[in-house]
Design a protein around this motif. Structure first.
Motif, PDB file in Angstrom:
ATOM      1  N   LEU A  23       0.838  -1.205   0.000  1.00 18.96           N
ATOM      2  CA  LEU A  23       0.000   0.000   0.000  1.00 18.96           C
ATOM      3  C   LEU A  23       0.871   1.253   0.000  1.00 18.96           C
ATOM      4  O   LEU A  23       0.555   2.259  -0.606  1.00 18.96           O
ATOM      5  N   LEU A 107      -6.563   6.077  -3.657  1.00 17.37           N
ATOM      6  CA  LEU A 107      -7.736   5.367  -3.142  1.00 17.37           C
ATOM      7  C   LEU A 107      -7.836   3.981  -3.785  1.00 17.37           C
ATOM      8  O   LEU A 107      -8.104   2.987  -3.104  1.00 17.37           O
ATOM      9  N   LYS A 109      -5.462   2.124  -4.843  1.00 19.64           N
ATOM     10  CA  LYS A 109      -4.432   1.262  -4.248  1.00 19.64           C
ATOM     11  C   LYS A 109      -4.838   0.814  -2.841  1.00 19.64           C
ATOM     12  O   LYS A 109      -4.601  -0.320  -2.440  1.00 19.64           O
ATOM     13  N   MET A 110      -5.443   1.743  -2.106  1.00 24.76           N
ATOM     14  CA  MET A 110      -5.892   1.398  -0.752  1.00 24.76           C
ATOM     15  C   MET A 110      -6.952   0.299  -0.832  1.00 24.76           C
ATOM     16  O   MET A 110      -6.937  -0.662  -0.065  1.00 24.76           O
ATOM     17  N   ALA A 113      -5.544  -3.063  -1.659  1.00 26.49           N
ATOM     18  CA  ALA A 113      -4.834  -3.701  -0.540  1.00 26.49           C
ATOM     19  C   ALA A 113      -5.772  -4.566   0.305  1.00 26.49           C
ATOM     20  O   ALA A 113      -5.321  -5.446   1.029  1.00 26.49           O
ATOM     21  N   SER A 201     -11.901   7.686   8.048  1.00 28.40           N
ATOM     22  CA  SER A 201     -10.460   7.547   7.847  1.00 28.40           C
ATOM     23  C   SER A 201      -9.900   8.773   7.138  1.00 28.40           C
ATOM     24  O   SER A 201     -10.657   9.620   6.674  1.00 28.40           O
ATOM     25  N   PRO A 204      -7.476  10.433   1.119  1.00 25.21           N
ATOM     26  CA  PRO A 204      -6.248  10.129   0.372  1.00 25.21           C
ATOM     27  C   PRO A 204      -5.440  11.375  -0.010  1.00 25.21           C
ATOM     28  O   PRO A 204      -4.205  11.307  -0.087  1.00 25.21           O
ATOM     29  N   LYS A 214      -0.255   6.856   6.611  1.00 28.67           N
ATOM     30  CA  LYS A 214      -0.850   5.711   5.912  1.00 28.67           C
ATOM     31  C   LYS A 214      -0.979   4.486   6.812  1.00 28.67           C
ATOM     32  O   LYS A 214      -1.853   3.656   6.619  1.00 28.67           O
ATOM     33  N   SER A 217      -4.357   4.556   8.243  1.00 33.36           N
ATOM     34  CA  SER A 217      -5.433   4.250   7.296  1.00 33.36           C
ATOM     35  C   SER A 217      -5.424   2.753   6.973  1.00 33.36           C
ATOM     36  O   SER A 217      -6.465   2.157   6.743  1.00 33.36           O
ATOM     37  N   TRP A 218      -4.257   2.142   7.012  1.00 33.26           N
ATOM     38  CA  TRP A 218      -4.177   0.693   6.792  1.00 33.26           C
ATOM     39  C   TRP A 218      -4.926  -0.072   7.899  1.00 33.26           C
ATOM     40  O   TRP A 218      -5.600  -1.063   7.654  1.00 33.26           O
ATOM     41  N   LEU A 221      -8.562   0.253   7.058  1.00 36.81           N
ATOM     42  CA  LEU A 221      -8.915  -0.595   5.910  1.00 36.81           C
ATOM     43  C   LEU A 221      -9.058  -2.054   6.341  1.00 36.81           C
ATOM     44  O   LEU A 221      -9.966  -2.759   5.912  1.00 36.81           O
TER      45      LEU A 221
END
Ligand code: URA
Length: 231
Positions: A23, A107, A109-110, A113, A201, A204, A214, A217-218, A221
């Motif tokens: 990510l 976004l 890519k997030m 993931a 969250s 981006p 990040k 945010s991970w 997610l």
């Protein structure tokens, strides 16, 4: 003393194991342009069309006057996950689709993931026309668009709502809190008979400016990935 250092080190190792390096470091672009037609129930499709037309006909809106296009939504209307951002930027205004610029690429890519993509989520914004110079929408503008956004949620009926950034959070949860305080936990959100779980969250665009955030945010997610297993 050395025991202290060891505990700190163990904590640090655990912490970094939470980060998905994919990510953070993956720079490969993602192709969003193979859009599928979705099999939407007739009444859902009609309600969405009607809502879109009503927003297009909105009166007394300065945003609409200065924007080039209505930015209604992207993604799958049957999705269990609805993502709400702040408002269109220059690229979105040009293309008429949300999250197509740099923030949109992040976004994607997030979402990737946690094995999601635009076929598996539905995306919209608090305001559907671009605020000039990418400024935040004003309270008055948010108030004007909020009834449409709430209807949008009622039509989509998501199980989970991801609120990206403080504008979306403040509009939907009706608070004045900051993301750092509200993220990382589930908030129950009800409109009429519809009950959803929402999670807040970082936006981006903020993550592009503050990449060290990040890791948080991970965590958010992964909470979504876990929650989705229940539905
Ligand atoms: N930022 C948002 O909040 N929404 C978009 O659609 C693009 C950037």
């Amino acid at each position: 003393m050395s025991k202290n250092i060891n505990t700190k080190l163990t904590k640090l190792i655990k912490y970094y194991s939470l980060i998905n390096y994919n990510l953070i470091f993956n720079n490969k672009s993602i192709n969003r342009y193979n859009q599928k037609q979705h099999n939407i129930q007739k009444d859902k499709a009609q309600s969405l069309k009607k809502l879109r037309e009503e927003i297009k006909d909105i009166k007394n809106c300065k945003l609409k006057e200065s924007a080039s296009n209505l930015v209604f939504s992207d993604g799958n209307p049957n999705s269990k996950v609805m993502i709400i951002g702040e408002g269109p930027g220059a690229n979105e205004d040009k293309e008429g689709l949300p999250f197509v610029g740099r923030a949109g690429q992040l976004l994607d890519k997030m979402l990737n993931a946690i094995n999601l993509n635009r076929e598996k989520v539905y995306i919209t914004n608090v305001v559907n026309y671009r605020p000039p110079e990418n400024r935040k929408p004003t309270d008055k503008e948010i108030e004007q668009y909020l009834p449409y956004l709430k209807r949008h949620i009622e039509i989509i009926k998501p199980k989970i709502i991801l609120l990206l950034g403080s504008t979306a959070m403040n509009a939907i949860l009706g608070n004045k809190d900051v993301i750092s305080k509200m993220r990382g936990k589930w908030h129950e959100f009800k409109i009429n008979k519809l009950k959803t779980y929402s999670i807040v969250s970082f936006h981006p665009a903020y993550l592009l400016r503050q990449p060290d955030q990040k890791k948080f945010s991970w965590i958010d997610l992964k909470m979504i990935r876990e929650k989705l297993k229940k539905f």
